[in-house]
Write a protein that holds these residues in place. Structure first.
Motif: not given
Length: 600
Positions: A208, A212-214, A236
């Motif tokens: 990510s 972004e969503d990780c 994140a």
């Protein structure tokens, strides 16, 4: 056993003398099934050479794969380990089994049967299970993340390639840039980036990016960052994480900061001293000391570390255009880089975070610059610059746990950094009243500061600012103003009363700088920020006038705009009573008084 083996190798085809093992390879040494028999039966079926077989002849079984490659070596070990375990199990069962015939045929089948065999059959394991066991125990030689692949020349993870640094180290990576690897935590020796073996099949894991969503990938693209969870639904990539609200984000929802997956390494400690700095030519060093910078070529003879580069750009007409080809890697932040101690915050901070003296258990954040939410008990905490677990004499000798909640405050820098608290004393019935209204309507002057107030000896409402704040005067007592020793207004006593109001209000604690601004002074807030930024955190005030250099009274602070750091204001708040009692201020102007009081 005395004869050398003459077994043939098998390559994973479906020839006789071989059965499929775990998915992806075939194991050698397992005889083919007899006609009418199925080696996949649940019963253990062992076939042996019969009477016709010559015990003096060498074995005709198929050999394990050649150990030259890591994968075949692994498969060979799987096979022999599996056969060994199966053989040991079989030997233990021979005494408790019966032959299905009286004479041994050329291929004899040993079968467990009858009720007494059922418990034994339930305890048997398949060759696939044995192979899986050895794989779980680390028998796989292909290198995982961070391990050396120098000997195996292969990588465990999909899409990875084994790259050699030198004769002593190789590691699995998606790609490799020849030269110094700024993420190499061991030493700055350049990487040759020689590819060893083949790239592992499949696509590499997509990590990510920033913002972004990780939570699903559990890895980060940017060096020096870790995937941290905010909630169970969102995570994140950040360099650091403090449980509680992040005052730079749009939402005040707190982070739990549990780490997901591995950290993407940041810049190595040697980068700061070995790589190029400033305007140095980085083409030879091949790396940049400053985080976020990349070495870009202008020509084949010169390269410079820059945050970005536009091909064809010419900063000056006489310079050659920039090629912008890259040299080496972009430098990430270091893993030990401390979290920022200051900066701009989101607009919700003044409304959500706790004021001095309020309970901060729920908000987990503070308004005052440098303050931290410290816990007294499970149910009560407040914002303070520091905390001591010893009995507090100012709190009935009660003890504090001093457990922290949330991050340390940056203050209320909602418009820019460093933060400014500005105020003016004005006379509403004079020309200063309409002037202050014009400044408000223009959204200029003190109304460009992060916090502002107006003081007057009479009630006055200036209007509503662009921040949707209705500005009303804070009342101060009417005090006679005479003539000072230098012929200006002798207004020291009046402003001493104003400063007392400022101290009592306490808002100055929430900002890096406090400014007293005359109504007819032109203030450009962003220029003040630029001037004061290098001095944030210092205990200082600004001396802005040296009209008479030979005079003992100069340089001094000229009263149109007076600027004090938060530390200087805290010092004035605790010690101004000495100035009032011990300085001969009666005939002074207020700026002369504040200059001498600050120095007292």
């Amino acid at each position: 056993p005395e004869q050398p083996s003459q077994c043939e190798g098998c390559s994973g085809s479906s020839s006789e003398g071989m059965r499929r093992g775990p998915p992806g390879f075939a194991s050698c040494g397992i005889p083919a099934a007899m006609p009418g028999k199925d080696v996949r039966e649940q019963d253990l079926l062992i076939r042996s050479e019969g009477d016709d077989a010559d015990p003096e002849q060498p074995s005709q079984c198929a050999a394990p794969m050649s150990p030259k490659s890591p994968k075949t070596s692994r498969q060979g070990r799987w096979t022999w380990s599996a056969v060994a375990v199966a053989g040991l199990v079989a030997v233990g069962l021979v005494a408790r089994s019966t032959w299905s015939g009286t004479s041994a045929p050329s291929a004899t089948a040993l079968r467990l049967h009858g009720p007494s065999a059922q418990p034994l059959r339930q305890n048997l394991i398949t060759l696939e299970q044995v192979a899986a066991h050895f794989e779980e125990e680390g028998e796989d030689e292909c290198a995982g993340s961070g391990a050396s692949c120098l000997k195996s020349s292969c990588c465990k993870d999909a899409g990875m390639q084994c790259y050699g640094k030198d004769d002593y180290w190789a590691q699995c990576m998606v790609s490799c840039t020849p030269g110094p690897n700024v993420q190499d935590q061991v030493n700055p020796t350049p990487w040759a980036c020689k590819a060893l073996g083949n790239r592992t099949a499949g696509e590499p894991q997509q990590c990510s990016g920033d913002g972004e969503d990780c939570s699903k990938t559990q890895c980060c693209k940017t060096g020096g960052t870790q995937c941290y969870a905010k909630t169970k639904y969102w995570a994140a990539c950040k360099p650091q994480c403090t449980p509680g609200p992040d005052m730079t984000e749009a939402s005040p929802e707190p982070w739990n900061c549990s780490a997901h997956g591995p950290r993407n390494p940041g810049a190595a400690p040697w980068v700061q001293s070995r790589c190029a700095v400033g305007g140095q030519d980085c083409s030879a060093k091949g790396c940049c000391a400053e985080p976020g910078h990349q070495c870009y070529r202008q020509t084949q003879y010169y390269a410079k570390c820059l945050p970005s580069c536009t091909a064809g750009e010419k900063p000056n007409p006489w310079e050659p255009a920039w090629e912008c080809s890259t040299v080496g890697m972009r430098t990430p932040v270091r893993d030990d880089t401390p979290a920022p101690a200051s900066g701009m915050v989101s607009p919700w901070v003044p409304n959500i975070c706790s004021k001095e003296g309020d309970n901060c258990v729920d908000s987990q954040c503070c308004q005052q610059v440098g303050a931290q939410c410290y816990m007294k008990s499970k149910y009560w905490g407040t914002c303070k610059p520091a905390c001591d677990t010893l009995p507090d004499p100012n709190d009935g000798n009660r003890s504090w746990t001093c457990e922290t909640r949330g991050p340390k405050s940056w203050g209320l820098a909602v418009k820019g950094w460093p933060s400014l608290y500005c105020f003016s004393l004005f006379m509403p019935s004079s020309y200063e009243g309409p002037l202050m209204k014009s400044i408000l309507n223009a959204n200029a002057g003190i109304f460009q500061c992060d916090g502002y107030d107006v003081y007057a000896a009479e009630d006055a409402t200036l209007g509503t600012t662009k921040d949707n704040i209705t500005v009303k005067s804070i009342l101060v007592p009417k005090i006679y103003v005479g003539v000072s020793q230098d012929g200006t207004a002798g207004n020291a006593k009046l402003f001493m009363a104003v400063w007392d109001k400022v101290i009592a209000g306490g808002r100055f604690k929430n900002y890096d700088w406090t400014l007293k601004v005359d109504p007819d002074a032109v203030l450009v807030a962003w220029r003040i920020r630029d001037h004061m930024r290098p001095h944030v955190g210092e205990k200082v005030y600004v001396v802005n006038c040296n009209k008479f250099p030979g005079s003992p009274n100069f340089p001094m602070m000229y009263g149109a705009v007076e600027i004090f750091s938060q530390s200087a204001m805290l010092q004035y708040a605790s010690s101004s009573w000495k100035c009032g009692q011990q300085l001969p201020w009666a005939s002074w102007g207020e700026d002369y008084y504040m200059t001498h009081c600050m120095d007292f």
